[in-house]
Design a protein around this motif. Structure first.
Motif, PDB file in Angstrom:
ATOM      1  N   PRO A   1     -24.774  98.011  80.523  1.00 34.30           N
ATOM      2  CA  PRO A   1     -24.111  96.781  80.118  1.00 34.30           C
ATOM      3  C   PRO A   1     -24.969  95.562  80.402  1.00 34.30           C
TER       4      PRO A   1
ATOM      5  N   ASP B   1     -18.607  92.486  79.790  1.00 36.15           N
ATOM      6  CA  ASP B   1     -18.211  93.534  78.847  1.00 36.15           C
ATOM      7  C   ASP B   1     -18.172  94.916  79.491  1.00 36.15           C
ATOM      8  N   GLN B   2     -17.863  94.974  80.775  1.00 32.42           N
ATOM      9  CA  GLN B   2     -17.777  96.263  81.450  1.00 32.42           C
ATOM     10  C   GLN B   2     -16.322  96.669  81.628  1.00 32.42           C
ATOM     11  N   ILE B   3     -16.103  97.979  81.667  1.00 34.67           N
ATOM     12  CA  ILE B   3     -14.791  98.497  82.020  1.00 34.67           C
ATOM     13  C   ILE B   3     -14.965  99.430  83.201  1.00 34.67           C
TER      14      ILE B   3
ATOM     15  N   SER C   1     -14.940 105.542  83.919  1.00 35.25           N
ATOM     16  CA  SER C   1     -13.982 106.414  83.263  1.00 35.25           C
ATOM     17  C   SER C   1     -13.957 107.803  83.883  1.00 35.25           C
TER      18      SER C   1
ATOM     19  N   TYR D   1     -20.554 102.571  85.198  1.00 30.61           N
ATOM     20  CA  TYR D   1     -19.857 101.605  84.351  1.00 30.61           C
ATOM     21  C   TYR D   1     -19.908 102.076  82.905  1.00 30.61           C
ATOM     22  N   SER D   2     -19.040 101.523  82.108  1.00 30.91           N
ATOM     23  CA  SER D   2     -19.099 101.719  80.670  1.00 30.91           C
ATOM     24  C   SER D   2     -19.028 100.357  80.000  1.00 30.91           C
ATOM     25  N   ASP D   3     -19.213 100.329  78.690  1.00 30.62           N
ATOM     26  CA  ASP D   3     -19.174  99.103  77.921  1.00 30.62           C
ATOM     27  C   ASP D   3     -18.028  99.214  76.919  1.00 30.62           C
ATOM     28  N   LEU D   4     -17.432  98.080  76.595  1.00 26.52           N
ATOM     29  CA  LEU D   4     -16.279  98.106  75.709  1.00 26.52           C
ATOM     30  C   LEU D   4     -16.606  98.685  74.333  1.00 26.52           C
ATOM     31  N   ASP D   5     -17.866  98.604  73.928  1.00 29.23           N
ATOM     32  CA  ASP D   5     -18.263  99.083  72.611  1.00 29.23           C
ATOM     33  C   ASP D   5     -18.607 100.570  72.596  1.00 29.23           C
TER      34      ASP D   5
ATOM     35  N   GLN E   1     -18.080 104.608  73.036  1.00 28.93           N
ATOM     36  CA  GLN E   1     -16.984 105.552  72.852  1.00 28.93           C
ATOM     37  C   GLN E   1     -17.435 106.932  73.296  1.00 28.93           C
TER      38      GLN E   1
ATOM     39  N   LYS F   1     -22.480 104.822  70.265  1.00 28.28           N
ATOM     40  CA  LYS F   1     -22.679 103.386  70.408  1.00 28.28           C
ATOM     41  C   LYS F   1     -23.600 102.895  69.300  1.00 28.28           C
TER      42      LYS F   1
END
Length: 212
Positions: A42, A53-55, A58, A64-68, A70, A91
């Motif tokens: 990110p 833009d991190q979530i 998971s 971390y992951s990024d909102l974009d 999948q 992505k």
């Protein structure tokens, strides 16, 4: 000075700066693979260093992951991994990703960075580094349950990926080798062009996660 010469001078200066920063950093194919994953981390707010833009993580092995981004997987417990299980990671590979990968890896091939130069090649435009595209396989493998350790990877590139294209990597367990090792089919597709761009196989070890 012509526009082309000015562009070449700017590219040369940029290349020198990147080379100085990254000299000696990448020594092995494993390090190159890490560089590909680094390019997918990110982004940060340069004014204060804050991550954007991190979530939340998971799965336990992912920081971390990024909102974009999948991903999807068919198994959540490393003890239940079996033939047929899959993970898919997807992505878009942006211009920012390409330039970040060039800076980290030192691969400043003008085919990836210079639009005017790339327009005169067989591709007619800039394309994404092949190693960056294959790095999405590593991102998919990291999302298997447990702690995934790469043991080997064979790849065959069958087509280029354009800047900004959305790309998916799919890994499927095709054989259990014993001792928590698995052979997987690895496939990367350019979803925008609806084409397969990489075929291959990987062997991984699924280790236990460290105790919290």
């Amino acid at each position: 000075m012509s526009h082309q010469n000015a562009g070449e001078d700017n590219l040369a200066a940029m290349t020198d700066a990147w080379s100085a920063m990254t000299r000696g950093f990448l020594r092995t194919a494993t390090a190159a693979n890490r560089a590909a994953v680094s390019a997918m981390l990110p982004s940060t707010d340069e004014s204060n260093g804050a991550e954007v833009d991190q979530i939340a993580p998971s799965i336990p092995s992912i920081d971390y992951s990024d909102l974009d981004w999948q991903f999807d997987r068919t198994v959540d417990d490393p003890d239940h991994i079996t033939v047929g299980d899959t993970v898919t990671f997807e992505k878009a590979l942006t211009d920012e990703d390409i330039r970040a990968f060039a800076a980290v890896s030192g691969d400043t091939n003008r085919l990836h960075l210079d639009e005017e130069f790339a327009s005169e090649t067989r591709f007619g435009e800039r394309i994404v580094h092949g190693t960056l595209v294959s790095g999405l396989i590593s991102a998919a493998l990291a999302r298997l349950p447990g702690l995934t350790i790469y043991l080997s990877q064979d790849l065959e590139f069958s087509g280029p990926v354009g800047i900004g294209d959305r790309v998916s990597a799919r890994v499927e367990v095709v054989e259990s080798l014993g001792n928590d090792q698995y052979r997987l089919e690895t496939l990367v597709r350019d979803e925008d062009d609806d084409t397969t761009v990489i075929n291959g196989e990987a062997v991984v070890l699924i280790d236990d996660l460290p105790a919290e």
